[in-house]
Write a protein that holds these residues in place. Structure first.
Motif, PDB file in Angstrom:
ATOM      1  N   PHE A   1      55.392  60.172  36.621  1.00 58.38           N
ATOM      2  CA  PHE A   1      54.125  61.006  36.916  1.00 58.38           C
ATOM      3  C   PHE A   1      53.114  60.470  37.615  1.00 58.38           C
ATOM      4  CE2 PHE A   1      52.776  59.844  32.743  1.00 58.38           C
ATOM      5  CZ  PHE A   1      51.562  59.575  33.151  1.00 58.38           C
ATOM      6  N   VAL A   2      52.206  61.034  38.465  1.00 55.77           N
ATOM      7  CA  VAL A   2      51.257  60.400  39.298  1.00 55.77           C
ATOM      8  C   VAL A   2      49.951  61.077  38.862  1.00 55.77           C
ATOM      9  CG1 VAL A   2      51.658  61.686  41.298  1.00 55.77           C
ATOM     10  CG2 VAL A   2      50.137  59.583  41.434  1.00 55.77           C
ATOM     11  N   THR A   3      48.807  60.134  38.564  1.00 51.59           N
ATOM     12  CA  THR A   3      47.596  60.949  38.310  1.00 51.59           C
ATOM     13  C   THR A   3      46.618  60.340  39.210  1.00 51.59           C
ATOM     14  OG1 THR A   3      47.100  59.670  36.456  1.00 51.59           O
ATOM     15  CG2 THR A   3      48.132  61.921  36.007  1.00 51.59           C
ATOM     16  N   ALA A   4      45.771  60.999  39.732  1.00 54.83           N
ATOM     17  CA  ALA A   4      44.596  60.569  40.668  1.00 54.83           C
ATOM     18  C   ALA A   4      43.554  60.093  39.580  1.00 54.83           C
ATOM     19  CB  ALA A   4      44.348  61.422  41.747  1.00 54.83           C
ATOM     20  N   LEU A   5      43.096  58.897  39.756  1.00 59.56           N
ATOM     21  CA  LEU A   5      41.843  58.435  38.922  1.00 59.56           C
ATOM     22  C   LEU A   5      40.750  58.961  39.491  1.00 59.56           C
ATOM     23  CD1 LEU A   5      43.279  54.753  37.896  1.00 59.56           C
ATOM     24  CD2 LEU A   5      43.496  56.988  36.692  1.00 59.56           C
ATOM     25  N   PRO A   6      39.682  59.028  38.779  1.00 60.41           N
ATOM     26  CA  PRO A   6      38.488  59.633  39.223  1.00 60.41           C
ATOM     27  C   PRO A   6      37.621  58.599  39.793  1.00 60.41           C
ATOM     28  CG  PRO A   6      38.372  59.198  36.890  1.00 60.41           C
ATOM     29  CD  PRO A   6      39.677  59.095  37.057  1.00 60.41           C
ATOM     30  N   ALA A   7      37.755  57.284  39.750  1.00 63.58           N
ATOM     31  CA  ALA A   7      36.936  56.230  40.299  1.00 63.58           C
ATOM     32  C   ALA A   7      38.165  55.117  40.383  1.00 63.58           C
ATOM     33  CB  ALA A   7      36.012  55.670  39.197  1.00 63.58           C
ATOM     34  N   PRO A   8      37.758  54.368  41.406  1.00 63.12           N
ATOM     35  CA  PRO A   8      38.697  52.996  41.700  1.00 63.12           C
ATOM     36  C   PRO A   8      38.644  52.217  40.532  1.00 63.12           C
ATOM     37  CG  PRO A   8      37.179  53.360  43.451  1.00 63.12           C
ATOM     38  CD  PRO A   8      36.595  54.311  42.521  1.00 63.12           C
ATOM     39  N   PRO A   9      39.885  51.842  39.941  1.00 62.31           N
ATOM     40  CA  PRO A   9      39.970  51.085  38.571  1.00 62.31           C
ATOM     41  C   PRO A   9      39.969  49.651  39.209  1.00 62.31           C
ATOM     42  CG  PRO A   9      42.067  51.842  39.523  1.00 62.31           C
ATOM     43  CD  PRO A   9      41.238  52.398  40.512  1.00 62.31           C
ATOM     44  N   ALA A  10      39.996  48.739  38.211  1.00 62.75           N
ATOM     45  CA  ALA A  10      40.439  47.327  38.553  1.00 62.75           C
ATOM     46  C   ALA A  10      41.940  47.087  38.423  1.00 62.75           C
ATOM     47  CB  ALA A  10      39.636  46.528  37.200  1.00 62.75           C
ATOM     48  N   PHE A  11      42.317  46.774  39.745  1.00 61.25           N
ATOM     49  CA  PHE A  11      43.826  46.450  39.929  1.00 61.25           C
ATOM     50  C   PHE A  11      44.162  45.009  39.363  1.00 61.25           C
ATOM     51  CE2 PHE A  11      41.923  49.430  43.396  1.00 61.25           C
ATOM     52  CZ  PHE A  11      42.513  50.557  43.016  1.00 61.25           C
ATOM     53  N   ALA A  12      45.277  44.943  38.820  1.00 65.57           N
ATOM     54  CA  ALA A  12      45.997  43.918  38.867  1.00 65.57           C
ATOM     55  C   ALA A  12      46.314  43.227  39.876  1.00 65.57           C
ATOM     56  CB  ALA A  12      47.315  43.941  37.802  1.00 65.57           C
ATOM     57  N   ALA A  13      46.407  42.184  40.493  1.00 62.44           N
ATOM     58  CA  ALA A  13      46.675  41.890  41.829  1.00 62.44           C
ATOM     59  C   ALA A  13      47.152  40.413  41.838  1.00 62.44           C
ATOM     60  CB  ALA A  13      45.171  41.834  42.606  1.00 62.44           C
ATOM     61  N   PRO A  14      47.592  40.247  43.274  1.00 61.96           N
ATOM     62  CA  PRO A  14      47.857  38.701  43.560  1.00 61.96           C
ATOM     63  C   PRO A  14      47.002  37.894  43.349  1.00 61.96           C
ATOM     64  CG  PRO A  14      48.775  40.269  45.336  1.00 61.96           C
ATOM     65  CD  PRO A  14      47.720  41.014  44.364  1.00 61.96           C
ATOM     66  N   PRO A  15      47.167  36.273  43.456  1.00 63.61           N
ATOM     67  CA  PRO A  15      45.961  35.714  43.669  1.00 63.61           C
ATOM     68  C   PRO A  15      44.963  36.065  44.681  1.00 63.61           C
ATOM     69  CG  PRO A  15      47.989  34.356  43.700  1.00 63.61           C
ATOM     70  CD  PRO A  15      48.197  35.706  43.838  1.00 63.61           C
ATOM     71  N   PRO A  16      43.759  35.831  44.494  1.00 64.11           N
ATOM     72  CA  PRO A  16      42.524  36.522  45.478  1.00 64.11           C
ATOM     73  C   PRO A  16      42.412  35.841  46.540  1.00 64.11           C
ATOM     74  CG  PRO A  16      41.477  35.240  43.472  1.00 64.11           C
ATOM     75  CD  PRO A  16      43.131  35.391  43.513  1.00 64.11           C
ATOM     76  N   PRO A  17      42.375  36.510  47.834  1.00 64.05           N
ATOM     77  CA  PRO A  17      42.102  35.926  48.893  1.00 64.05           C
ATOM     78  C   PRO A  17      40.710  35.167  48.993  1.00 64.05           C
ATOM     79  CG  PRO A  17      41.725  38.067  49.295  1.00 64.05           C
ATOM     80  CD  PRO A  17      42.392  37.966  47.871  1.00 64.05           C
ATOM     81  N   PRO A  18      40.481  34.523  50.344  1.00 66.22           N
ATOM     82  CA  PRO A  18      39.034  33.917  50.431  1.00 66.22           C
ATOM     83  C   PRO A  18      38.032  34.850  50.397  1.00 66.22           C
ATOM     84  CG  PRO A  18      40.842  32.757  51.628  1.00 66.22           C
ATOM     85  CD  PRO A  18      41.451  33.969  51.129  1.00 66.22           C
ATOM     86  N   ASP A  19      36.824  34.540  50.154  1.00 66.39           N
ATOM     87  CA  ASP A  19      35.689  35.617  50.376  1.00 66.39           C
ATOM     88  C   ASP A  19      35.395  36.117  51.832  1.00 66.39           C
ATOM     89  OD1 ASP A  19      34.438  33.296  51.332  1.00 66.39           O
ATOM     90  OD2 ASP A  19      32.945  33.076  49.787  1.00 66.39           O
ATOM     91  N   LYS A  20      34.494  37.014  51.908  1.00 65.23           N
ATOM     92  CA  LYS A  20      34.203  37.478  53.290  1.00 65.23           C
ATOM     93  C   LYS A  20      33.865  36.403  54.402  1.00 65.23           C
ATOM     94  CE  LYS A  20      31.341  40.613  56.042  1.00 65.23           C
ATOM     95  NZ  LYS A  20      30.325  41.748  56.160  1.00 65.23           N
ATOM     96  N   SER A  21      33.121  35.607  53.942  1.00 61.40           N
ATOM     97  CA  SER A  21      32.541  34.716  54.826  1.00 61.40           C
ATOM     98  C   SER A  21      33.631  33.748  55.550  1.00 61.40           C
ATOM     99  CB  SER A  21      31.365  33.653  54.329  1.00 61.40           C
ATOM    100  OG  SER A  21      31.775  33.134  53.172  1.00 61.40           O
ATOM    101  N   THR A  22      34.586  33.367  54.255  1.00 65.19           N
ATOM    102  CA  THR A  22      35.605  32.359  54.819  1.00 65.19           C
ATOM    103  C   THR A  22      36.742  33.259  55.676  1.00 65.19           C
ATOM    104  OG1 THR A  22      35.336  31.139  52.843  1.00 65.19           O
ATOM    105  CG2 THR A  22      37.631  31.005  53.846  1.00 65.19           C
ATOM    106  N   SER A  23      36.854  34.493  55.221  1.00 65.59           N
ATOM    107  CA  SER A  23      37.669  35.379  55.970  1.00 65.59           C
ATOM    108  C   SER A  23      37.219  35.586  57.407  1.00 65.59           C
ATOM    109  CB  SER A  23      37.798  36.644  55.343  1.00 65.59           C
ATOM    110  OG  SER A  23      38.370  36.591  54.032  1.00 65.59           O
ATOM    111  N   VAL A  24      35.889  35.637  57.768  1.00 65.03           N
ATOM    112  CA  VAL A  24      35.449  35.852  59.186  1.00 65.03           C
ATOM    113  C   VAL A  24      35.725  34.509  59.918  1.00 65.03           C
ATOM    114  CG1 VAL A  24      33.310  35.951  60.305  1.00 65.03           C
ATOM    115  CG2 VAL A  24      33.549  37.350  58.410  1.00 65.03           C
ATOM    116  N   SER A  25      35.641  33.341  59.252  1.00 62.78           N
ATOM    117  CA  SER A  25      35.874  32.015  59.823  1.00 62.78           C
ATOM    118  C   SER A  25      37.523  31.905  60.262  1.00 62.78           C
ATOM    119  CB  SER A  25      35.464  30.909  59.070  1.00 62.78           C
ATOM    120  OG  SER A  25      34.029  30.919  58.730  1.00 62.78           O
ATOM    121  N   HIS A  26      38.197  32.585  59.195  1.00 63.74           N
ATOM    122  CA  HIS A  26      39.875  32.308  59.323  1.00 63.74           C
ATOM    123  C   HIS A  26      40.107  33.151  60.557  1.00 63.74           C
ATOM    124  CE1 HIS A  26      40.705  30.331  55.121  1.00 63.74           C
ATOM    125  NE2 HIS A  26      40.022  29.610  55.997  1.00 63.74           N
ATOM    126  N   LEU A  27      39.376  34.512  60.389  1.00 65.62           N
ATOM    127  CA  LEU A  27      39.968  35.299  61.534  1.00 65.62           C
ATOM    128  C   LEU A  27      39.534  34.689  62.931  1.00 65.62           C
ATOM    129  CD1 LEU A  27      40.774  38.267  62.392  1.00 65.62           C
ATOM    130  CD2 LEU A  27      38.536  39.092  61.974  1.00 65.62           C
TER     131      LEU A  27
END
Length: 214
Positions: free
Chosen positions: A21-47
Motif C-alpha cells: 500500500f502507499v500513503t502520502a506523507l504530510p511532510a517530507p520525511p528524512a530519507f535513507a539515502a546513498p552516500p551524500p553528494p557534495p554541497d551546493k558550492s562544490t556542486s556549482v564548481s563541478h557543474l
C-alpha cells in the motif's frame, strides 16, 4: 576519467511479496539515502567544470552493455543491498530477498511496504550515460557505473515514478517532490563529474536552476 571506484549492482526491481500500500506523507520525511553528494558550492564548481556538448546518439545502446545487479556479498546483489540500505526495519531471507520492511521514495514522498513497488533508480540513467560518453567505455567501467554503491547514483524509489523518469535528464524531468530538487541536482552533478560525462546546454541550465533551490 576523474574517478573509477569499484561498485556492484543496482537498478529496476521486480520482486514478489505481500500486498503493498502507499500513503502520502504530510511532510517530507528524512530519507535513507546513498552516500551524500557534495554541497551546493562544490556542486556549482563541478557543474562549471563539466564539458558541454550535444547529446550523442543512442545507436548501439543496450542495458546489457551495463551489467547490473551483480553479487555484492553472499547471496546479496546490488539491488538487494540498496533495498536493505534505504529501507526501515528491513528483514531478509536466506536469499537476501526482503521479507518485511518499508521504503520512503525520495522522488514523491510515498511509503511502500512491498519491495516489488520499489525500483532502484540510476540517478544518471544508463542510456543518458551512453549518450554522454559511456559509449566509449569498457564493459568493466559500465558495470562499475551501473552498480556504484559508493556514490549518489543508486536510489530506492517508487516504480511508477521511475518509469516516468525513464532516461530523461533534468531539462526533461524532475522529481514531483520539489523539496528533493536540490539533492537531485547535486546527486546528478556528482555522478556526471565522477565519471567525466558531458552535459548538454539545456541540461546544464536546468541543473543551475535546481541548484538555486538549495
Amino acid at each position: 576519467m576523474r574517478h573509477r571506484r569499484p561498485a556492484f549492482t543496482a537498478a529496476t526491481v521486480a520482486l514478489a511479496g505481500a500486498a503493498a500500500f502507499v500513503t502520502a506523507l504530510p511532510a517530507p520525511p528524512a530519507f535513507a539515502a546513498p552516500p551524500p553528494p557534495p554541497d551546493k558550492s562544490t556542486s556549482v564548481s563541478h557543474l562549471a567544470a563539466l564539458r558541454v556538448a550535444s547529446e550523442g546518439s543512442s545507436s548501439g545502446y543496450s542495458r546489457d552493455k551495463f551489467p547490473h545487479w551483480t553479487t555484492v556479498s553472499g547471496t546479496c546483489n546490488t539491488r538487494e543491498e540498496v533495498l536493505k540500505r534505504d529501507g526501515s526495519n528491513v528483514q531478509v531471507g536466506t536469499n537476501c530477498y526482503p521479507t518485511s520492511g518499508s521504503w520512503v521514495s525520495p522522488y514523491d514522498g510515498a511509503t511502500w511496504t512491498n519491495p516489488s513497488d520499489i525500483d532502484i533508480d540510476h540517478m544518471v540513467p544508463l542510456a543518458e550515460a551512453w549518450r554522454s560518453g559511456a559509449s566509449n567505455w569498457t564493459t568493466s567501467l559500465r558495470q562499475q557505473f551501473a552498480n556504484d554503491l559508493t556514490s549518489s547514483q543508486l536510489w530506492a524509489v517508487t516504480d511508477n515514478v521511475n518509469q516516468e523518469k525513464g532516461d530523461k535528464d533534468p531539462a526533461e524531468w524532475r522529481p514531483p517532490l520539489t523539496s528533493f530538487h536540490c539533492m537531485y541536482a547535486r546527486s546528478w552533478i556528482d555522478v556526471k563529474y565522477r565519471y567525466d560525462l558531458s552535459v548538454d546546454s539545456a541540461e546544464k541550465s536546468a541543473l543551475t536552476r535546481l541548484l538555486d533551490t538549495c
